[in-house]
Design a protein around this motif. Structure first.
Motif, PDB file in Angstrom:
ATOM      1  N   TRP A 139      47.155  93.157  36.226  1.00  0.00           N
ATOM      2  CA  TRP A 139      48.298  92.701  37.009  1.00  0.00           C
ATOM      3  C   TRP A 139      47.900  91.552  37.927  1.00  0.00           C
ATOM      4  O   TRP A 139      48.670  90.611  38.137  1.00  0.00           O
ATOM      5  N   GLU A 195      47.581  88.485  35.713  1.00  0.00           N
ATOM      6  CA  GLU A 195      48.912  87.999  35.348  1.00  0.00           C
ATOM      7  C   GLU A 195      49.604  87.304  36.517  1.00  0.00           C
ATOM      8  O   GLU A 195      50.282  86.289  36.334  1.00  0.00           O
ATOM      9  N   ALA A 196      49.426  87.843  37.722  1.00  0.00           N
ATOM     10  CA  ALA A 196      49.997  87.193  38.911  1.00  0.00           C
ATOM     11  C   ALA A 196      49.355  85.835  39.127  1.00  0.00           C
ATOM     12  O   ALA A 196      50.043  84.863  39.491  1.00  0.00           O
ATOM     13  N   VAL A 254      48.139  83.870  36.809  1.00  0.00           N
ATOM     14  CA  VAL A 254      48.710  82.977  35.797  1.00  0.00           C
ATOM     15  C   VAL A 254      50.092  82.497  36.247  1.00  0.00           C
ATOM     16  O   VAL A 254      50.393  81.299  36.191  1.00  0.00           O
ATOM     17  N   GLU A 255      50.924  83.429  36.711  1.00  0.00           N
ATOM     18  CA  GLU A 255      52.279  83.077  37.173  1.00  0.00           C
ATOM     19  C   GLU A 255      52.246  82.081  38.324  1.00  0.00           C
ATOM     20  O   GLU A 255      53.125  81.221  38.429  1.00  0.00           O
ATOM     21  N   GLN A 256      51.235  82.208  39.192  1.00  0.00           N
ATOM     22  CA  GLN A 256      51.139  81.337  40.366  1.00  0.00           C
ATOM     23  C   GLN A 256      50.332  80.075  40.104  1.00  0.00           C
ATOM     24  O   GLN A 256      50.159  79.257  41.006  1.00  0.00           O
ATOM     25  N   GLY A 257      49.796  79.925  38.898  1.00  0.00           N
ATOM     26  CA  GLY A 257      48.989  78.755  38.574  1.00  0.00           C
ATOM     27  C   GLY A 257      47.620  78.774  39.238  1.00  0.00           C
ATOM     28  O   GLY A 257      47.035  77.725  39.498  1.00  0.00           O
TER      29      GLY A 257
END
Length: 107
Positions: free
Chosen positions: A49, A52-53, A55-58
């Motif tokens: 998680w 993944e966070a 990745v979402e935030q760059g």
């Protein structure tokens, strides 16, 4: 309940996550399979998680670095020091837990 502004809510959530992470780092007697069987998540889930966070935030954070943040050491070191072989009972409970989480019609 008072309305929380987004920054305060995020700070509280982050503090709660850090406390959970620290608790799991201290409770080396609790195996990941036991967490999965009881709660449906484990340390590996938390690290996934986090990855993944990122990745979402760059944010440049790879999966191994995320595991190190959650485990407090490289994952391979933690496994060598603390992970026991799962018993037949734990494996059976895990298989049942997976079936329960898949639900009807998951095939």
């Amino acid at each position: 309940m008072a309305e929380l502004d987004p920054a305060t809510l995020q700070a509280l959530e982050a503090a709660a996550f850090r406390r959970l992470r620290d608790h799991l780092q201290d409770r080396i007697d609790v195996q990941n399979i036991d967490l999965m069987n009881m709660a449906g998540f484990c340390r590996n889930c938390l690290s996934r998680w986090m990855f993944e966070a990122a990745v979402e935030q760059g944010v440049a954070l790879d999966k191994d670095a995320a595991k190190t943040l959650v485990y407090g050491m490289p994952y391979e070191d933690w496994k060598a020091l603390h992970q026991a072989e799962a018993s037949d009972g734990q494996k059976a409970a895990f298989a049942e837990s997976i079936r329960a989480h898949e639900g009807p019609g998951a095939d």
